[in-house]
Design an enzyme around this catalytic site. Structure first.
Site, PDB file in Angstrom:
ATOM      1  N   LYS A  48       0.847  -1.204   0.000  1.00  0.00           N
ATOM      2  CA  LYS A  48       0.000   0.000   0.000  1.00  0.00           C
ATOM      3  C   LYS A  48       0.878   1.248   0.000  1.00  0.00           C
ATOM      4  O   LYS A  48       0.607   2.209  -0.727  1.00  0.00           O
ATOM      5  CB  LYS A  48      -0.920  -0.004   1.234  1.00  0.00           C
ATOM      6  N   GLN A  92      -4.727  -1.185   9.943  1.00  0.00           N
ATOM      7  CA  GLN A  92      -4.596  -2.487   9.286  1.00  0.00           C
ATOM      8  C   GLN A  92      -5.164  -3.585  10.187  1.00  0.00           C
ATOM      9  O   GLN A  92      -4.826  -3.673  11.368  1.00  0.00           O
ATOM     10  CB  GLN A  92      -3.115  -2.759   8.948  1.00  0.00           C
ATOM     11  N   ASP A 115     -11.208   3.207   4.316  1.00  0.00           N
ATOM     12  CA  ASP A 115     -11.513   1.772   4.239  1.00  0.00           C
ATOM     13  C   ASP A 115     -13.021   1.532   4.085  1.00  0.00           C
ATOM     14  O   ASP A 115     -13.446   0.439   3.720  1.00  0.00           O
ATOM     15  CB  ASP A 115     -11.062   1.076   5.530  1.00  0.00           C
TER      16      ASP A 115
HETATM   17  N1  GUN Z   1      -6.969  -6.459   6.236  1.00  0.00           N
HETATM   18  C1  GUN Z   1      -7.310  -7.168   5.129  1.00  0.00           C
HETATM   19  N2  GUN Z   1      -7.901  -6.367   4.221  1.00  0.00           N
HETATM   20  C2  GUN Z   1      -7.940  -5.135   4.764  1.00  0.00           C
HETATM   21  C3  GUN Z   1      -8.428  -3.882   4.294  1.00  0.00           C
HETATM   22  O1  GUN Z   1      -8.972  -3.731   3.196  1.00  0.00           O
HETATM   23  N3  GUN Z   1      -8.262  -2.830   5.153  1.00  0.00           N
HETATM   24  C4  GUN Z   1      -7.696  -2.965   6.364  1.00  0.00           C
HETATM   25  N4  GUN Z   1      -7.598  -1.880   7.143  1.00  0.00           N
HETATM   26  N5  GUN Z   1      -7.238  -4.106   6.832  1.00  0.00           N
HETATM   27  C5  GUN Z   1      -7.359  -5.188   6.028  1.00  0.00           C
END
Ligand code: GUN
Length: 293
Positions: A48, A92, A115
């Site tokens: 990311k 996350q 998100d």
């Molecule tokens: N863990 C797995 N997928 C995601 C996501 O799209 N966002 C976040 N914050 N954590 C994740």
């Protein structure tokens, strides 16, 4: 057709990069909170970060030990909510077992919730209200389908998995009365009976259950469209690393039966990241318009 998620995601990233170049002044900024040292999370956050930086989005990473207490985590979120130079806040997941993710998700200011996990954004999506944030994986899947010119209206979409991150929001998105929606959606999960028969009814089968090669050729109708959301690590001594990343679909045997299929890696994964950049850019644009910065 093997849907090239990497190429579609790269095209979207290029569009985002060009849009960001049009702005002078401060750059868009994403804050990422990474708690503990969960291996997969480390890898996702690295990807990311690289993607953000490649399009001109600043990234602030706040690392916290797995022993952190919830109040300290909430205090960090409050500081980021109040920081006018921060457009998006991403915590996350998963969090360590002693931290309930719900109050954390509630604490993120909805207009920085790139998100799309805050109940306000989830609710807006469910009732078809625009202006909220839509979770990145569901939105990425909708973009993959529409950029592959797959017509959704009237199609029977079967989704395997009912998580808050993928299955539930994806069902809400694809059933909406919108040009990229209008599908008939069935959501199946671990308690569903006749799973194989349900899968065989799918025009579009979307699998997000986290079980390697779960979908076999006998579960897929001839000509179906398969979207594989799984990212599973399995041992493979023939690979240099000793392991291999596979999806939830037995790709080799399923691929000959379907009209379209996404590979793993290189399918949904890069689209999730592209949508994170897109949501962060939208938040930045919203905030500039509101003159908050
Ligand atoms: N863990 C797995 N997928 C995601 C996501 O799209 N966002 C976040 N914050 N954590 C994740």
């Amino acid at each position: 057709v093997i849907i090239d998620g990497k190429k579609i995601a790269n095209d979207i990233q290029a569009e985002i990069r060009n849009t960001i170049l049009l702005f002078s002044g401060r750059k868009p900024c994403l804050a990422v909170i990474l708690v503990g040292n969960h291996l997969a999370s480390e890898i996702y956050v690295k990807r990311k970060t690289q993607a953000c930086e490649s399009v001109g989005i600043l990234v602030i990473i706040k690392r916290m030990p797995s022993t952190i207490q919830i109040n300290d985590l909430l205090a960090e979120i409050t500081a980021l909510n109040e920081d006018p130079s921060v457009d998006g806040i991403l915590v996350q997941l998963p969090l360590p077992a002693h931290i309930n993710p719900m109050p954390i998700i509630h604490a993120i200011q909805p207009d920085k919730d790139i998100d799309g996990f805050h109940p306000l954004n989830v609710g807006k999506m469910l009732i078809g209200e625009t202006g909220g944030f839509i979770p990145c994986t569901p939105l990425g899947i909708q973009f993959l389908l529409s950029r592959s010119s797959i017509e959704m209206t009237g199609k029977h979409v079967v989704i395997l998995g009912r998580s808050n991150i993928v299955g539930k929001p994806l069902a809400a998105l694809l059933m909406q009365n919108t040009p990229d929606g209008n599908a008939t959606v069935t959501v199946a999960h671990r308690h569903s009976t006749n799973l194989k028969e349900l899968c065989l009814l799918a025009d579009i089968l979307i699998v997000a259950i986290g079980q390697p090669k779960f979908i076999t050729a006998n579960m897929v109708r001839d000509g179906a469209i398969i979207i594989d959301v799984g990212i599973n690590k399995i041992d493979n001594p023939t690979q240099i690393q000793g392991y291999q990343i596979v999806g939830d679909v037995d790709f080799i045997n399923v691929e000959p039966k379907c009209s379209y299929i996404t590979p793993v890696p290189g399918g949904v994964g890069p689209m999730t990241i592209a949508m994170l950049l897109r949501n962060t850019l939208i938040s930045y644009q919203n905030r500039l318009q509101l003159n908050k910065t």
